[in-house]
Design a protein around this motif. Structure first.
Motif, PDB file in Angstrom:
ATOM      1  N   GLY A  32       5.385   8.360 -14.364  1.00 54.90           N
ATOM      2  CA  GLY A  32       6.454   7.523 -14.398  1.00 54.90           C
ATOM      3  C   GLY A  32       7.232   7.734 -13.056  1.00 54.90           C
ATOM      4  N   LEU A  33       6.639   8.449 -12.054  1.00 56.11           N
ATOM      5  CA  LEU A  33       7.494   8.766 -10.627  1.00 56.11           C
ATOM      6  C   LEU A  33       7.244   7.624  -9.751  1.00 56.11           C
ATOM      7  N   LEU A  34       6.071   7.209  -9.610  1.00 56.46           N
ATOM      8  CA  LEU A  34       5.793   6.116  -8.696  1.00 56.46           C
ATOM      9  C   LEU A  34       4.896   5.108  -9.078  1.00 56.46           C
ATOM     10  N   ALA A  35       5.309   4.289  -9.806  1.00 59.92           N
ATOM     11  CA  ALA A  35       4.243   3.099 -10.336  1.00 59.92           C
ATOM     12  C   ALA A  35       3.951   2.120  -9.303  1.00 59.92           C
ATOM     13  N   PRO A  36       2.684   1.807  -9.213  1.00 55.81           N
ATOM     14  CA  PRO A  36       2.292   0.542  -8.366  1.00 55.81           C
ATOM     15  C   PRO A  36       2.997  -0.685  -8.751  1.00 55.81           C
ATOM     16  N   ASP A  37       2.919  -1.342  -7.624  1.00 55.68           N
ATOM     17  CA  ASP A  37       3.722  -2.797  -7.855  1.00 55.68           C
ATOM     18  C   ASP A  37       2.994  -3.658  -8.744  1.00 55.68           C
ATOM     19  N   HIS A  38       1.578  -3.513  -8.853  1.00 55.34           N
ATOM     20  CA  HIS A  38       0.690  -4.366  -9.348  1.00 55.34           C
ATOM     21  C   HIS A  38      -0.638  -3.649  -9.786  1.00 55.34           C
ATOM     22  N   VAL A  39      -1.179  -3.928 -10.956  1.00 54.06           N
ATOM     23  CA  VAL A  39      -2.713  -3.387 -11.275  1.00 54.06           C
ATOM     24  C   VAL A  39      -3.641  -4.467 -11.788  1.00 54.06           C
ATOM     25  N   ASP A  40      -4.449  -4.704 -10.909  1.00 51.41           N
ATOM     26  CA  ASP A  40      -5.406  -5.874 -11.183  1.00 51.41           C
ATOM     27  C   ASP A  40      -6.049  -5.396 -12.539  1.00 51.41           C
ATOM     28  N   GLU A  41      -5.891  -6.652 -13.758  1.00 50.73           N
ATOM     29  CA  GLU A  41      -6.274  -6.298 -14.882  1.00 50.73           C
ATOM     30  C   GLU A  41      -7.987  -6.200 -14.740  1.00 50.73           C
ATOM     31  N   ALA A  42      -8.577  -6.837 -14.011  1.00 51.09           N
ATOM     32  CA  ALA A  42      -9.979  -6.893 -14.149  1.00 51.09           C
ATOM     33  C   ALA A  42     -10.604  -6.001 -13.525  1.00 51.09           C
ATOM     34  N   THR A  43     -10.002  -5.201 -12.210  1.00 51.91           N
ATOM     35  CA  THR A  43     -10.652  -4.280 -11.609  1.00 51.91           C
ATOM     36  C   THR A  43      -9.855  -2.876 -11.753  1.00 51.91           C
ATOM     37  N   GLY A  44      -8.763  -2.879 -12.166  1.00 53.43           N
ATOM     38  CA  GLY A  44      -7.906  -1.477 -12.228  1.00 53.43           C
ATOM     39  C   GLY A  44      -7.506  -1.154 -11.117  1.00 53.43           C
ATOM     40  N   TYR A  45      -7.514  -1.784  -9.920  1.00 54.04           N
ATOM     41  CA  TYR A  45      -7.051  -1.274  -8.585  1.00 54.04           C
ATOM     42  C   TYR A  45      -5.609  -1.683  -8.695  1.00 54.04           C
ATOM     43  N   ARG A  46      -5.094  -0.279  -7.993  1.00 60.47           N
ATOM     44  CA  ARG A  46      -3.570  -0.350  -7.670  1.00 60.47           C
ATOM     45  C   ARG A  46      -3.131  -0.939  -6.539  1.00 60.47           C
ATOM     46  N   TRP A  47      -2.009  -1.399  -6.511  1.00 61.14           N
ATOM     47  CA  TRP A  47      -1.538  -2.001  -5.313  1.00 61.14           C
ATOM     48  C   TRP A  47       0.188  -1.825  -5.315  1.00 61.14           C
ATOM     49  N   TYR A  48       0.368  -1.471  -4.092  1.00 57.91           N
ATOM     50  CA  TYR A  48       1.744  -1.045  -3.887  1.00 57.91           C
ATOM     51  C   TYR A  48       2.412  -1.847  -2.791  1.00 57.91           C
ATOM     52  N   ASP A  50       5.188  -2.186   0.332  1.00 53.74           N
ATOM     53  CA  ASP A  50       5.419  -1.533   1.664  1.00 53.74           C
ATOM     54  C   ASP A  50       6.893  -0.603   1.629  1.00 53.74           C
ATOM     55  N   ASP A  51       7.764  -1.266   0.726  1.00 48.81           N
ATOM     56  CA  ASP A  51       9.189  -0.749   0.505  1.00 48.81           C
ATOM     57  C   ASP A  51       8.951   0.553  -0.268  1.00 48.81           C
ATOM     58  N   GLN A  52       7.808   0.822  -1.085  1.00 48.10           N
ATOM     59  CA  GLN A  52       7.453   2.068  -2.059  1.00 48.10           C
ATOM     60  C   GLN A  52       7.212   3.362  -1.212  1.00 48.10           C
ATOM     61  N   VAL A  53       7.120   3.065   0.124  1.00 44.64           N
ATOM     62  CA  VAL A  53       6.682   4.171   1.007  1.00 44.64           C
ATOM     63  C   VAL A  53       7.509   5.185   0.980  1.00 44.64           C
ATOM     64  N   GLU A  54       8.856   4.871   1.280  1.00 42.52           N
ATOM     65  CA  GLU A  54       9.808   6.059   1.440  1.00 42.52           C
ATOM     66  C   GLU A  54      10.069   6.679  -0.059  1.00 42.52           C
ATOM     67  N   ARG A  55       9.931   6.162  -0.984  1.00 43.89           N
ATOM     68  CA  ARG A  55      10.012   6.825  -2.311  1.00 43.89           C
ATOM     69  C   ARG A  55       9.041   7.879  -2.364  1.00 43.89           C
ATOM     70  N   ALA A  56       7.642   7.296  -1.904  1.00 47.82           N
ATOM     71  CA  ALA A  56       6.446   8.277  -2.143  1.00 47.82           C
ATOM     72  C   ALA A  56       6.662   9.401  -1.136  1.00 47.82           C
ATOM     73  N   ARG A  57       7.032   9.191  -0.173  1.00 46.58           N
ATOM     74  CA  ARG A  57       7.111  10.265   0.970  1.00 46.58           C
ATOM     75  C   ARG A  57       8.305  11.254   0.464  1.00 46.58           C
TER      76      ARG A  57
END
Length: 280
Positions: A32-48, A50-57
């Protein structure tokens, strides 16, 4: 004018931007520290975004301090000065722990090598007679720090009703306190008004005792907060006791720790306590 949203970043692209591995990003998502903006239901790919970069760093930097993930979560929930204060509190605790470990490592080096404990600066001072409120307890070394803090707090509060304190608090050891031996230890706070202290002790005889400490001489060495930790503090007691013998002095009472500084406000390298023996 319509707002143009920045394109989403794949987990690989986001990992490169933030210098975090995809494995770490999956872990931070799960915690729960850094959730992706979107997870593709079909492939499970995570998408983030750009404004989440600062939190991740920020997460990455906090991890470089070896901050536990749970505490990182607390920092991320705070803003501005409150977040900065959380980091400062964490680092102060790290520095205190490091100072204690440094002192313990020195103690263990001396013990395992067979060398005498490192040199301590030992002195003698005169202490006048005192009336003291006390609490006595049988307890093992692991329970000692919490009990000392609580007992001295109670006794200092009681002293406020007896003309206030009349000198530094101290703890007597009537027998060894260790992992196997339970003392007893006795917390003591000198009080200014003996008559008021007698009334207080009579009314609270189940919690405290009152006694008179005659004037005496103390052989002592001064320790920093980091050094007031079992078992390395025993090397200071050993050094003072050996010094009294070498000087031809006689120990006349139980060894003690005299707390002359504000423990909570002191840093690891601040002097806070005298390890002492009454002598003649």
């Amino acid at each position: 004018m319509a707002t143009v949203e920045s394109p989403l970043l794949s987990i690989g692209a986001f990992a490169r931007r933030t210098r975090l591995s995809p494995k770490a990003l999956r872990l931070y998502d799960r915690l729960g520290l850094l959730a992706p903006d979107h997870v593709d239901e079909a492939t499970g790919y995570r998408w983030y975004r750009d404004d989440q970069v600062e939190r991740a760093r920020l997460v990455a930097l906090l991890r470089r301090l070896d901050m536990p993930l749970e505490r990182i979560g607390r920092v991320l929930e705070l803003q501005g000065e409150r977040a900065a204060r959380e980091v400062a509190d964490y680092w102060a605790a790290v520095e205190a722990r490091t100072a204690r470990q440094r002192s313990l490592a020195a103690h263990l080096r001396d013990r395992l090598s067979g060398r005498r404990p490192r040199m301590y600066d030992i002195n003698i001072r005169e202490v006048g007679e005192q009336t003291v409120l006390t609490e006595r307890r049988h307890l093992l070394a692991d329970d000692l720090p919490m009990w000392i803090s609580a007992a001295l707090g109670r006794l200092e509060a009681a002293a406020a009703a007896c003309g206030d304190t009349a000198g530094p608090a101290f703890v007597l050891y009537h027998a060894e306190v260790s992992e196997e031996s339970d003392g007893p230890a006795e917390a003591c706070v000198p009080v200014a008004d003996r008559a008021a202290a007698e009334k207080y002790a009579a009314a609270h005889s189940r919690e405290v005792s009152l006694r008179h400490e005659p004037a005496h001489r103390l052989a002592y060495t001064r320790l920093t907060k980091a050094q007031v930790v079992h078992p390395q503090i025993t090397s200071a007691f050993d050094a003072v006791e050996r010094w009294t013998s070498d000087e031809g002095l006689t120990v006349t009472g139980p060894c003690r720790e005299v707390y002359f500084a504000d423990w909570c406000a002191a840093g690891p390298e601040d002097e806070v306590c005298d390890v002492a023996f009454p002598v003649k």
